[in-house]
Design a protein around this motif. Structure first.
Motif, PDB file in Angstrom:
ATOM      1  N   ALA A 110     -40.603 -66.743 -34.203  1.00  0.00           N
ATOM      2  CA  ALA A 110     -39.879 -67.828 -34.285  1.00  0.00           C
ATOM      3  C   ALA A 110     -40.625 -69.151 -34.063  1.00  0.00           C
ATOM      4  CB  ALA A 110     -38.883 -67.915 -33.250  1.00  0.00           C
ATOM      5  N   LEU A 111     -41.922 -69.245 -33.638  1.00  0.00           N
ATOM      6  CA  LEU A 111     -42.795 -70.321 -33.401  1.00  0.00           C
ATOM      7  C   LEU A 111     -43.554 -70.467 -34.546  1.00  0.00           C
ATOM      8  CD1 LEU A 111     -43.648 -69.622 -29.625  1.00  0.00           C
ATOM      9  CD2 LEU A 111     -42.302 -71.264 -30.439  1.00  0.00           C
ATOM     10  N   THR A 112     -44.103 -69.349 -35.332  1.00  0.00           N
ATOM     11  CA  THR A 112     -45.116 -69.454 -36.279  1.00  0.00           C
ATOM     12  C   THR A 112     -44.826 -68.874 -37.629  1.00  0.00           C
ATOM     13  OG1 THR A 112     -46.138 -67.369 -35.450  1.00  0.00           O
ATOM     14  CG2 THR A 112     -47.037 -69.635 -34.413  1.00  0.00           C
ATOM     15  N   ALA A 113     -43.625 -68.501 -37.856  1.00  0.00           N
ATOM     16  CA  ALA A 113     -43.272 -67.736 -39.120  1.00  0.00           C
ATOM     17  C   ALA A 113     -43.558 -68.759 -40.473  1.00  0.00           C
ATOM     18  CB  ALA A 113     -41.744 -67.702 -39.187  1.00  0.00           C
ATOM     19  N   GLY A 114     -43.155 -70.171 -40.184  1.00  0.00           N
ATOM     20  CA  GLY A 114     -43.548 -71.033 -41.348  1.00  0.00           C
ATOM     21  C   GLY A 114     -45.107 -71.305 -41.354  1.00  0.00           C
ATOM     22  N   ALA A 115     -45.953 -71.242 -40.426  1.00  0.00           N
ATOM     23  CA  ALA A 115     -47.072 -71.574 -40.252  1.00  0.00           C
ATOM     24  C   ALA A 115     -47.989 -70.382 -41.120  1.00  0.00           C
ATOM     25  CB  ALA A 115     -47.903 -71.825 -38.997  1.00  0.00           C
ATOM     26  N   LEU A 116     -47.303 -69.204 -40.572  1.00  0.00           N
ATOM     27  CA  LEU A 116     -48.108 -68.024 -41.304  1.00  0.00           C
ATOM     28  C   LEU A 116     -47.971 -67.813 -42.792  1.00  0.00           C
ATOM     29  CD1 LEU A 116     -47.420 -65.411 -38.286  1.00  0.00           C
ATOM     30  CD2 LEU A 116     -49.633 -66.409 -39.121  1.00  0.00           C
ATOM     31  N   ALA A 117     -46.511 -68.278 -43.035  1.00  0.00           N
ATOM     32  CA  ALA A 117     -46.364 -68.382 -44.759  1.00  0.00           C
ATOM     33  C   ALA A 117     -46.849 -69.205 -45.439  1.00  0.00           C
ATOM     34  CB  ALA A 117     -44.886 -68.464 -44.732  1.00  0.00           C
ATOM     35  N   ASP A 118     -47.461 -70.556 -44.603  1.00  0.00           N
ATOM     36  CA  ASP A 118     -48.183 -71.500 -45.370  1.00  0.00           C
ATOM     37  C   ASP A 118     -49.478 -71.069 -46.217  1.00  0.00           C
ATOM     38  OD1 ASP A 118     -50.226 -73.761 -45.995  1.00  0.00           O
ATOM     39  OD2 ASP A 118     -48.720 -74.945 -44.266  1.00  0.00           O
TER      40      ASP A 118
END
Length: 225
Positions: A110-118
């Motif tokens: 929940a904290l890093t899903a967007g960052a890992l998908a970047d």
């Protein structure tokens, strides 16, 4: 009842390549414990964000710089770097497969899903000490947060990152004028001296006050151009 008084609940416990790692929940907080040593939780993140921001500021407007983040942890540094469009690429080196899994498929996602998908982000599962000695890649900034500080390492072999050989290896993977930023649970004048002795310039320490005790710190040094 507040999180401070809730009993911690173990969510996962793994025997990793460097010992036991545990993810637990205490109230609303998620915590990572390694070999019985508390590493970090999701309570704040100010100093982890400072780690990234101070390195970026020290690059003095360099376009699209690449940053190496040493240690995934609870993901504060990665998420903050990914939220800044000025970073050109973001590489994370994490040696514990369990921690990577907790971010990709577990409670920390929940904290890093967007960052890992970047598309700028890549994760390398490797020991950071070995990585900086062996990689042929170079970066504009190294943001290192794998221990509680240069004098308080999670495992004994991590100490090799802060000795003269380790600091030379960090300088080797920095581009000219690149910045080394090292997180610490307390300021260390001795480590400032170590940075200077290793050839880093513009050495300084930025502090983040905490509710009780000594402040968190980010030690910074610049590789000569």
């Amino acid at each position: 009842m507040t999180a401070a008084y809730d009993s911690p609940v173990v969510l996962d416990r793994r025997e990793g390549p460097y010992g036991e790692v545990v993810l637990r929940r205490q109230g609303a907080l998620l915590q990572i414990i390694a070999n019985g040593c508390f590493l970090m939780d999701t309570s704040d993140g100010r100093s982890e964000r400072l780690l990234v921001d101070a390195a970026r500021a020290a690059l003095d407007g360099r376009p699209a710089p690449g940053v190496l983040i040493g240690g995934l942890g609870v993901g504060f540094s990665l998420a903050h770097a990914a939220a800044d469009p000025s970073w050109g690429r973001i590489t994370v080196v994490e040696r514990e497969p369990a921690v990577v899994g907790w971010h990709r498929r577990g409670p920390l996602s929940a904290l890093t899903a967007g960052a890992l998908a970047d598309p700028r982000t890549s994760v390398v599962e490797a020991d950071l000490v070995r990585y900086v000695h062996e990689t042929s890649d170079t970066f504009d900034a190294l943001c290192l947060d794998i221990d509680n500080g240069p004098g308080w390492t999670v495992t004994d072999d991590n100490g090799g990152l802060y000795d003269p050989s380790g600091l030379r290896a960090c300088a080797r993977v920095l581009k000219p004028g690149g910045v080394l930023a090292v997180w610490s649970a307390q300021p260390s004048p001795d480590f400032e001296d170590s940075l200077r002795n290793a050839g880093f310039q513009q050495v300084r320490t930025e502090e983040v006050p905490v509710a009780r005790g000594v402040p968190d710190a980010v030690h910074l040094g610049v590789r000569p151009g």
